[in-house]
Each structure stands twice: as structure tokens, then as C-alpha cells.
Design a protein around this motif. Structure first.
Motif, PDB file in Angstrom:
ATOM      1  N   PRO A   8       0.801  -1.229   0.000  1.00  0.00           N
ATOM      2  CA  PRO A   8       0.000   0.000   0.000  1.00  0.00           C
ATOM      3  C   PRO A   8       0.836   1.284   0.000  1.00  0.00           C
ATOM      4  CG  PRO A   8      -0.909  -1.566   1.562  1.00  0.00           C
ATOM      5  CD  PRO A   8       0.399  -2.138   1.077  1.00  0.00           C
ATOM      6  N   LEU A  11       2.147   1.807  -3.507  1.00  0.00           N
ATOM      7  CA  LEU A  11       1.033   2.225  -4.360  1.00  0.00           C
ATOM      8  C   LEU A  11       0.713   3.696  -4.107  1.00  0.00           C
ATOM      9  CD1 LEU A  11      -1.384   1.865  -6.294  1.00  0.00           C
ATOM     10  CD2 LEU A  11      -2.660   0.896  -4.346  1.00  0.00           C
ATOM     11  N   TRP A  12       0.695   4.100  -2.850  1.00  0.00           N
ATOM     12  CA  TRP A  12       0.378   5.496  -2.506  1.00  0.00           C
ATOM     13  C   TRP A  12       1.403   6.442  -3.115  1.00  0.00           C
ATOM     14  CZ3 TRP A  12      -3.745   7.994  -1.322  1.00  0.00           C
ATOM     15  CH2 TRP A  12      -3.682   9.283  -0.802  1.00  0.00           C
ATOM     16  N   SER A  15       0.831   6.683  -6.750  1.00  0.00           N
ATOM     17  CA  SER A  15      -0.385   7.461  -7.008  1.00  0.00           C
ATOM     18  C   SER A  15      -0.140   8.956  -6.890  1.00  0.00           C
ATOM     19  CB  SER A  15      -1.491   7.042  -6.035  1.00  0.00           C
ATOM     20  OG  SER A  15      -1.824   5.694  -6.234  1.00  0.00           O
ATOM     21  N   ASN A  40      -8.861   5.881  -7.322  1.00  0.00           N
ATOM     22  CA  ASN A  40      -7.913   4.964  -6.687  1.00  0.00           C
ATOM     23  C   ASN A  40      -7.823   3.633  -7.419  1.00  0.00           C
ATOM     24  OD1 ASN A  40      -6.792   6.429  -4.440  1.00  0.00           O
ATOM     25  ND2 ASN A  40      -8.865   6.443  -3.636  1.00  0.00           N
ATOM     26  N   PHE A  44      -4.637   2.132  -9.227  1.00  0.00           N
ATOM     27  CA  PHE A  44      -4.258   0.765  -8.870  1.00  0.00           C
ATOM     28  C   PHE A  44      -4.040  -0.063 -10.143  1.00  0.00           C
ATOM     29  CE2 PHE A  44      -5.380  -3.627  -7.693  1.00  0.00           C
ATOM     30  CZ  PHE A  44      -4.490  -3.839  -6.641  1.00  0.00           C
ATOM     31  N   GLU A 110      -8.775   7.941   1.227  1.00  0.00           N
ATOM     32  CA  GLU A 110      -8.251   7.535  -0.081  1.00  0.00           C
ATOM     33  C   GLU A 110      -7.163   6.467   0.113  1.00  0.00           C
ATOM     34  OE1 GLU A 110      -9.226   8.667  -3.092  1.00  0.00           O
ATOM     35  OE2 GLU A 110     -10.183  10.584  -2.717  1.00  0.00           O
ATOM     36  N   GLN A 111      -6.291   6.683   1.096  1.00  0.00           N
ATOM     37  CA  GLN A 111      -5.248   5.698   1.388  1.00  0.00           C
ATOM     38  C   GLN A 111      -5.875   4.375   1.832  1.00  0.00           C
ATOM     39  OE1 GLN A 111      -2.727   8.286   4.021  1.00  0.00           O
ATOM     40  NE2 GLN A 111      -1.101   7.175   2.964  1.00  0.00           N
ATOM     41  N   GLU A 113      -8.765   3.222   0.925  1.00  0.00           N
ATOM     42  CA  GLU A 113      -9.294   2.587  -0.284  1.00  0.00           C
ATOM     43  C   GLU A 113      -8.182   1.803  -0.973  1.00  0.00           C
ATOM     44  OE1 GLU A 113     -11.349   5.100  -3.106  1.00  0.00           O
ATOM     45  OE2 GLU A 113     -12.636   5.947  -1.543  1.00  0.00           O
ATOM     46  N   GLN A 114      -7.016   2.422  -1.101  1.00  0.00           N
ATOM     47  CA  GLN A 114      -5.900   1.749  -1.763  1.00  0.00           C
ATOM     48  C   GLN A 114      -5.428   0.532  -0.969  1.00  0.00           C
ATOM     49  OE1 GLN A 114      -2.771   4.407  -2.962  1.00  0.00           O
ATOM     50  NE2 GLN A 114      -4.069   5.376  -4.495  1.00  0.00           N
ATOM     51  N   CYS A 118      -5.144  -3.368  -2.249  1.00  0.00           N
ATOM     52  CA  CYS A 118      -3.932  -4.184  -2.084  1.00  0.00           C
ATOM     53  C   CYS A 118      -4.240  -5.459  -1.309  1.00  0.00           C
ATOM     54  CB  CYS A 118      -2.845  -3.395  -1.351  1.00  0.00           C
ATOM     55  SG  CYS A 118      -2.158  -2.032  -2.312  1.00  0.00           S
TER      56      CYS A 118
END
Length: 165
Positions: A8, A11-12, A15, A40, A44, A110-111, A113-114, A118
Motif C-alpha cells: 500500500p 502504491l500510494w 499514485s 484509486n 491501482f 483515499e489511502q 481505499e488503496q 492491495c
């Protein structure tokens, strides 16, 4: 299923960097506003494309359902509140501070959600064997497969057309 674990925090970071590109940011917001896309999930998909991880159609559909449910329940609620406060800012003495706190809360959601995305992709393959079977199927076609991002766009268009009928 790929042996690559999707982190995560990585990914963040991807993003944040990717979303800063103005043209892409505008495109993602168009997909969100026109087709109900989730930024998101879009990011992803792009991240998985960069890592060479193919998301099966079934997984993509399940990811969309999962993130949409969370987003509607939490993230979008903060956006609506933030918009309401913006329209009423003349009545709020500390509007700038309130806005900043709401933005921070929205980013935390939002984080999350990501992180949910993951966690789904990092799950035990036996838990969703029907997804894995589709994902590991070798393709006989010489045509290059569409990227995860392109397939998510097709899913959004299809969902939008189905709702219009």
C-alpha cells in the motif's frame, strides 16, 4: 496469482507521483464524473500494469464493487461535507482550518481505499480460486492483451451503458 505482493505505501507513492500529471488527473476525474469511476482503482490498475500484474476481469469487477462500497460510505461522504462547507464558508470563521482538516481526512480515506485494493490482490489464492483460474489462463492469441487500466475503462463504459438502458 502473482507472487508479487502489492504494498500500500508503494502504491500510494506511485499514485501521488502519477496523479500530479495534469492531463492524467483531468482524465481520471472525467472518468470519475462521467462513468462513476474510482480514481484509486484507476491508479491501482496503472500500478499493476507497471508491475506486470494482470488483474482478471472477475477480480476487476470485485475490486470495483469493494472500493465503490467503501467510497460511497466514507470517502464520498467527506467530499459532500467539504463541498457543503465550501458553499457555506461565509458563515464559518475558521473555514480554511476546517477545509484543511476535511482534506486530510479525505486523503486518509483515499489511502484506506488503496489498502483495501492491495489486501484483496494480496489475499490467499485459495480463497478466490475462480478468480485465479481466469488470471493464470495462458492466452493463445497473438493480440496483445488490454492493460488493466483499459479494461477498467471498458468495464465503466459497459456499466454506464447498462444503467442507461
Amino acid at each position: 496469482m502473482s507472487s508479487i505482493q502489492i504494498e500500500p505505501t508503494e502504491l500510494w507513492q506511485f499514485s501521488i507521483t502519477t496523479y500530479q500529471q495534469d492531463e492524467l488527473q483531468q482524465e481520471l476525474l472525467r472518468w470519475q464524473n462521467s462513468y462513476g469511476g474510482n480514481v484509486n482503482l484507476s491508479l491501482f490498475c496503472m500500478y499493476c500494469d507497471d508491475l506486470g500484474i494482470k488483474i482478471s476481469d472477475k477480480e476487476l469487477h470485485l475490486l470495483q464493487q469493494q472500493v465503490s462500497h467503501f467510497s460511497i460510505q466514507f470517502t464520498q461522504a467527506i467530499r459532500v461535507t467539504r463541498d457543503h462547507f465550501k458553499q457555506s464558508r461565509s458563515q464559518l470563521t475558521d473555514y480554511d482550518k476546517i477545509r484543511q482538516h476535511l482534506l486530510e481526512a479525505e486523503l486518509l480515506l483515499e489511502q484506506q481505499e488503496q489498502t483495501l485494493l492491495c489486501q484483496f490482490m494480496n489475499r490467499d489464492p485459495d480463497e478466490f480460486s475462480d478468480c485465479v483460474a481466469t488470471k493464470n489462463k495462458a492466452s493463445d492469441s497473438t493480440e496483445p492483451e488490454a492493460s488493466n487500466w483499459a479494461r477498467y475503462q471498458m468495464l465503466l463504459k459497459h456499466s454506464s451503458n447498462t444503467q442507461d438502458e
